[in-house]
Design a protein around this motif. Sequence first.
Motif: not given
Length: 467
Positions: A316-318, A323-324, A414-415, A441-443
Amino acid sequence: MDLYWHRRDLRGTDNRGLARAASLSTEPIVPVFVFDPTILEHASPIRVACLLEALEGLRAWYRERGSDLLVVRGEASDVIPQLAAEYDAETVVWATDYSGLAHERDRAVTAALEDDGVTCESVHDSIHHEPGSITPNEGEHYSVFSYFWKKWRDREKREPVDAPASEALAAISGEPLPSLSALGFEEPSSTPPSVTQAAARERVTEFCSGPIYRYADDRDKPAVDGTSQLSVHLKWGTIGIREVYEATVRAATRAATDDDRESVSAFQRQLAWREFYAHVLEFNPETVTENFSGYEHDIPWRQDPDELEAWKAGETGYPIVDAGMRQLQAEGWMHNRVRMLVASFLTKDLLIDWREGYDWFRAKLADHETANDVGGWQWAGSTGTDAQPYFRVFNPMKQGREYDPDADYIREYIPELEGVPADAIHDWHELESARRTSLAPSYPEPIVDHGERRERAIAAFEQARGE
């Protein structure tokens, strides 16, 4: 020989149903478990994997005592009467399970047994106080937790019951357990937790020897091992609720300070929440699919498959939300604070029906319990008992900064954000696109604007309320 039918009470000690069966019969008890296809239709790979491990542990417990666990497959209303006839049983005992599906199954089994002249007894076991025993002056149950809690905490609790003596158990030999694939399930996508009586006891001992005294402060910090993580054991009954509660009482007597005792009480309050939701579901079984709280108009839930898939995938970008959702995928479990955040994000930021989230959790959680998950999702979606007000929308950035300030939890799952400063992670929604690309860049970029979506959600709920 009489039968004891295990369902979600996969233990020998502090099992009131098993103890009752042993006390009723003059003959040794035959322990039974049934893989019922009607029940399995509602199961998931990770939960069946947990179930199989718990059954292996229970079988080992019986074998240590010269007995065994009979494991059979088929509709319970068919196979339980067949076993009762095979062993010439006069009585079949089981522990009460509080859900609409369980009640439907048990009514069918009871009718079949009674037709054969076999006595049935259902024993209260999985929660302290039976539904209907803690009530307001008017009505069948409380719909506000705080009032329920005041009575629950002062109500006397039963003590744990001993396991039956070995001679009370039948000297039988059962068939091997079926495999996951034989039951029609694929291997789970996440790693199941250890679900055995030994693992449950070890966790209770560990938690009550230290973390329980920090629970009030640590329970909301997902990067800290501050919760009991007993939910999966209570779900499968690898430990009895009386044994857990007694351990908290002993912890309270050892507490060095008033703050320590308050922290123990804070954990006991969570046990009461679990019981509260069981009571609500017992009297309102329709809430599995229907809103508990009525609105003047239907809530205008959105259908947006892309946003729903982004939420499920943790894209979602949040960061705290993602992470959850990724923890859920990896472990079949999610920290409780984060469960509230992801639920609020789905029902308010995305304005997607809480039932979509409930179905996803039901598929992925090892500790899924109908009452808890329905209650939690309706709370987050402002449609249930004690629901958060419709105008309270969790701010995922603020929550992440408050409860995971160093972003340790976020980076664990979130690595792509490894090496990104915590402030940038918590401000991800405010960064320029070029800045986000340079950092990770990949998130993904945020799929929605929280501020705009918050206003839209409030307006939608006001419309549903007829305001």
